[in-house]
Design a protein around this motif. Structure first.
Motif, PDB file in Angstrom:
ATOM      1  N   LEU A   1      37.472  38.169  49.515  1.00  0.00           N
ATOM      2  CA  LEU A   1      36.804  39.472  49.447  1.00  0.00           C
ATOM      3  C   LEU A   1      35.291  39.326  49.373  1.00  0.00           C
ATOM      4  O   LEU A   1      34.547  40.129  49.952  1.00  0.00           O
ATOM      5  CB  LEU A   1      37.337  40.262  48.249  1.00  0.00           C
ATOM      6  N   PHE A   2      34.812  38.312  48.669  1.00  0.00           N
ATOM      7  CA  PHE A   2      33.368  38.064  48.635  1.00  0.00           C
ATOM      8  C   PHE A   2      32.871  37.711  50.032  1.00  0.00           C
ATOM      9  O   PHE A   2      31.832  38.221  50.488  1.00  0.00           O
ATOM     10  CB  PHE A   2      33.046  36.923  47.668  1.00  0.00           C
TER      11      PHE A   2
ATOM     12  N   GLY B   1      55.178  31.346  32.048  1.00  0.00           N
ATOM     13  CA  GLY B   1      56.390  31.166  32.833  1.00  0.00           C
ATOM     14  C   GLY B   1      57.096  32.460  33.171  1.00  0.00           C
ATOM     15  O   GLY B   1      58.246  32.453  33.605  1.00  0.00           O
ATOM     16  N   SER B   2      56.397  33.588  32.998  1.00  0.00           N
ATOM     17  CA  SER B   2      57.002  34.881  33.298  1.00  0.00           C
ATOM     18  C   SER B   2      56.943  35.200  34.782  1.00  0.00           C
ATOM     19  O   SER B   2      57.796  35.916  35.305  1.00  0.00           O
ATOM     20  CB  SER B   2      56.300  35.992  32.505  1.00  0.00           C
ATOM     21  N   THR B   3      55.938  34.679  35.462  1.00  0.00           N
ATOM     22  CA  THR B   3      55.820  34.914  36.902  1.00  0.00           C
ATOM     23  C   THR B   3      55.375  33.633  37.580  1.00  0.00           C
ATOM     24  O   THR B   3      54.833  32.714  36.938  1.00  0.00           O
ATOM     25  CB  THR B   3      54.831  36.057  37.197  1.00  0.00           C
ATOM     26  N   ASP B   4      55.579  33.550  38.870  1.00  0.00           N
ATOM     27  CA  ASP B   4      55.279  32.357  39.649  1.00  0.00           C
ATOM     28  C   ASP B   4      53.777  32.081  39.663  1.00  0.00           C
ATOM     29  O   ASP B   4      52.969  32.990  39.870  1.00  0.00           O
ATOM     30  CB  ASP B   4      55.787  32.570  41.080  1.00  0.00           C
ATOM     31  N   GLU B   5      53.399  30.823  39.466  1.00  0.00           N
ATOM     32  CA  GLU B   5      51.983  30.449  39.511  1.00  0.00           C
ATOM     33  C   GLU B   5      51.364  30.747  40.873  1.00  0.00           C
ATOM     34  O   GLU B   5      50.156  30.950  40.974  1.00  0.00           O
ATOM     35  CB  GLU B   5      51.817  28.969  39.177  1.00  0.00           C
ATOM     36  N   ALA B   6      52.181  30.776  41.920  1.00  0.00           N
ATOM     37  CA  ALA B   6      51.669  31.050  43.261  1.00  0.00           C
ATOM     38  C   ALA B   6      51.011  32.420  43.331  1.00  0.00           C
ATOM     39  O   ALA B   6      50.102  32.638  44.139  1.00  0.00           O
ATOM     40  CB  ALA B   6      52.795  30.964  44.287  1.00  0.00           C
ATOM     41  N   VAL B   7      51.455  33.347  42.493  1.00  0.00           N
ATOM     42  CA  VAL B   7      50.871  34.690  42.461  1.00  0.00           C
ATOM     43  C   VAL B   7      49.433  34.624  41.956  1.00  0.00           C
ATOM     44  O   VAL B   7      48.515  35.226  42.532  1.00  0.00           O
ATOM     45  CB  VAL B   7      51.714  35.616  41.561  1.00  0.00           C
ATOM     46  N   ALA B   8      49.215  33.885  40.866  1.00  0.00           N
ATOM     47  CA  ALA B   8      47.873  33.748  40.311  1.00  0.00           C
ATOM     48  C   ALA B   8      46.955  33.001  41.276  1.00  0.00           C
ATOM     49  O   ALA B   8      45.768  33.344  41.414  1.00  0.00           O
ATOM     50  CB  ALA B   8      47.926  33.034  38.964  1.00  0.00           C
ATOM     51  N   VAL B   9      47.490  31.993  41.941  1.00  0.00           N
ATOM     52  CA  VAL B   9      46.697  31.231  42.905  1.00  0.00           C
ATOM     53  C   VAL B   9      46.233  32.141  44.046  1.00  0.00           C
ATOM     54  O   VAL B   9      45.076  32.081  44.483  1.00  0.00           O
ATOM     55  CB  VAL B   9      47.507  30.036  43.461  1.00  0.00           C
ATOM     56  N   TYR B  10      47.131  32.988  44.518  1.00  0.00           N
ATOM     57  CA  TYR B  10      46.773  33.908  45.609  1.00  0.00           C
ATOM     58  C   TYR B  10      45.641  34.828  45.185  1.00  0.00           C
ATOM     59  O   TYR B  10      44.673  35.042  45.949  1.00  0.00           O
ATOM     60  CB  TYR B  10      47.991  34.733  46.028  1.00  0.00           C
ATOM     61  N   LEU B  11      45.722  35.383  43.985  1.00  0.00           N
ATOM     62  CA  LEU B  11      44.680  36.294  43.523  1.00  0.00           C
ATOM     63  C   LEU B  11      43.350  35.571  43.366  1.00  0.00           C
ATOM     64  O   LEU B  11      42.281  36.140  43.651  1.00  0.00           O
ATOM     65  CB  LEU B  11      45.094  36.937  42.197  1.00  0.00           C
ATOM     66  N   ASN B  12      43.396  34.325  42.936  1.00  0.00           N
ATOM     67  CA  ASN B  12      42.171  33.548  42.813  1.00  0.00           C
ATOM     68  C   ASN B  12      41.515  33.355  44.178  1.00  0.00           C
ATOM     69  O   ASN B  12      40.299  33.524  44.343  1.00  0.00           O
ATOM     70  CB  ASN B  12      42.497  32.186  42.188  1.00  0.00           C
ATOM     71  N   ARG B  13      42.323  33.032  45.159  1.00  0.00           N
ATOM     72  CA  ARG B  13      41.774  32.835  46.502  1.00  0.00           C
ATOM     73  C   ARG B  13      41.354  34.155  47.134  1.00  0.00           C
ATOM     74  O   ARG B  13      40.403  34.216  47.899  1.00  0.00           O
ATOM     75  CB  ARG B  13      42.812  32.134  47.395  1.00  0.00           C
ATOM     76  N   LEU B  14      42.058  35.226  46.786  1.00  0.00           N
ATOM     77  CA  LEU B  14      41.738  36.530  47.351  1.00  0.00           C
ATOM     78  C   LEU B  14      40.339  36.973  46.953  1.00  0.00           C
ATOM     79  O   LEU B  14      39.618  37.579  47.758  1.00  0.00           O
ATOM     80  CB  LEU B  14      42.765  37.571  46.904  1.00  0.00           C
ATOM     81  N   SER B  15      39.929  36.694  45.736  1.00  0.00           N
ATOM     82  CA  SER B  15      38.579  37.089  45.327  1.00  0.00           C
ATOM     83  C   SER B  15      37.533  36.368  46.168  1.00  0.00           C
ATOM     84  O   SER B  15      36.489  36.937  46.511  1.00  0.00           O
ATOM     85  CB  SER B  15      38.363  36.817  43.837  1.00  0.00           C
ATOM     86  N   ASP B  16      37.796  35.101  46.521  1.00  0.00           N
ATOM     87  CA  ASP B  16      36.886  34.371  47.403  1.00  0.00           C
ATOM     88  C   ASP B  16      36.846  35.015  48.783  1.00  0.00           C
ATOM     89  O   ASP B  16      35.771  35.144  49.402  1.00  0.00           O
ATOM     90  CB  ASP B  16      37.339  32.910  47.539  1.00  0.00           C
TER      91      ASP B  16
END
Length: 235
Positions: free
Chosen positions: A214-215, A197-212
């Motif tokens: 970049l591939f 709960g330290s940062t918004d889950e939307a940030v982690a979701v973006y990084l997850n999609r970003l790796s897709d």
């Protein structure tokens, strides 16, 4: 984020950093982590009156946008460093990819700015920040939807993937593959913060999609460069 890493980002990305941080708060130079502060000061009208080094972090701690100080090996700073490294590697990839496709280059530039948004969000822990600051650094979840649209559009141009491929396909593709692997590390650093709960889950979701993303664009870059993708061969 380290100043040396920030300095490696191209001038346009640094300009976006300053613009984003100025929007966050007029007191940014004194409140954000030292690297953000130095970048903002460097590009401000009073840059000639301020030194790059502040010495405030010499004893191993640094400030967050919330105003609190934490040790530099805190999980928040580890995540900020990984996101910063990702931005730097994408900056290298963009220098090669832009000559292959202007649209791809423009997308990567936009992503670099979104990563600075992520850095601002991570540097503002939810439990210890006031509503005003949290509002300023709120990460827009529609950025993830944009990535998905780009992935779908680029995928339509690619042949179906039937085998595992190795990072390859020329300089642009290889650096995009490197960006993907650094992105995964950044995601691993941010995920515990989101879970706590330290940062918004939307940030982690973006990084997850970003790796897709970049591939996908690594394969696009190989195709546009006319370079073969090296296929994995079992020993």
């Amino acid at each position: 984020m380290s100043w040396r890493a920030v300095n490696r980002i191209n001038s346009r990305a640094r300009s976006h950093l300053v613009q984003a941080l100025i929007v966050l708060d007029t007191n940014l130079v004194s409140n954000l982590p030292s690297s953000f502060s130095r970048a903002a000061a460097f590009h401000s009208s009073s840059a000639t009156k301020m030194k790059i080094y502040t010495k405030t972090g010499d004893k191993g701690s640094s400030s967050l946008y919330s105003g609190e100080r934490r040790e530099k090996d805190d999980l928040v700073f580890a995540a900020l460093g990984d996101v910063d490294e990702l931005n730097s590697v994408i900056g290298v990839a963009r220098e090669y990819a832009s000559s292959l496709d202007a649209t791809l280059g423009g997308q990567l530039e936009d992503i670099q700015s979104r990563l600075l948004d992520i850095g601002s969000a991570v540097a503002t822990p939810i439990p210890s920040s006031n509503d005003s600051k949290l509002k300023r650094v709120a990460f827009d979840p529609t950025a993830t939807s944009q990535l998905e649209e780009w992935i779908d559009a680029w995928t339509s141009e690619l042949p179906a993937l039937t085998q595992f491929i190795l990072p390859s396909g020329g300089p642009a593709a290889s650096f995009l593959h490197m960006s993907r692997s650094v992105c995964r590390r950044a995601e691993r650093s941010v995920t515990p913060l989101a879970r706590a709960g330290s940062t918004d889950e939307a940030v982690a979701v973006y990084l997850n999609r970003l790796s897709d993303y970049l591939f996908t664009v690594a394969r696009v870059a190989a195709k546009k460069a006319g370079k073969p993708e090296t296929v994995y061969k079992k020993a």
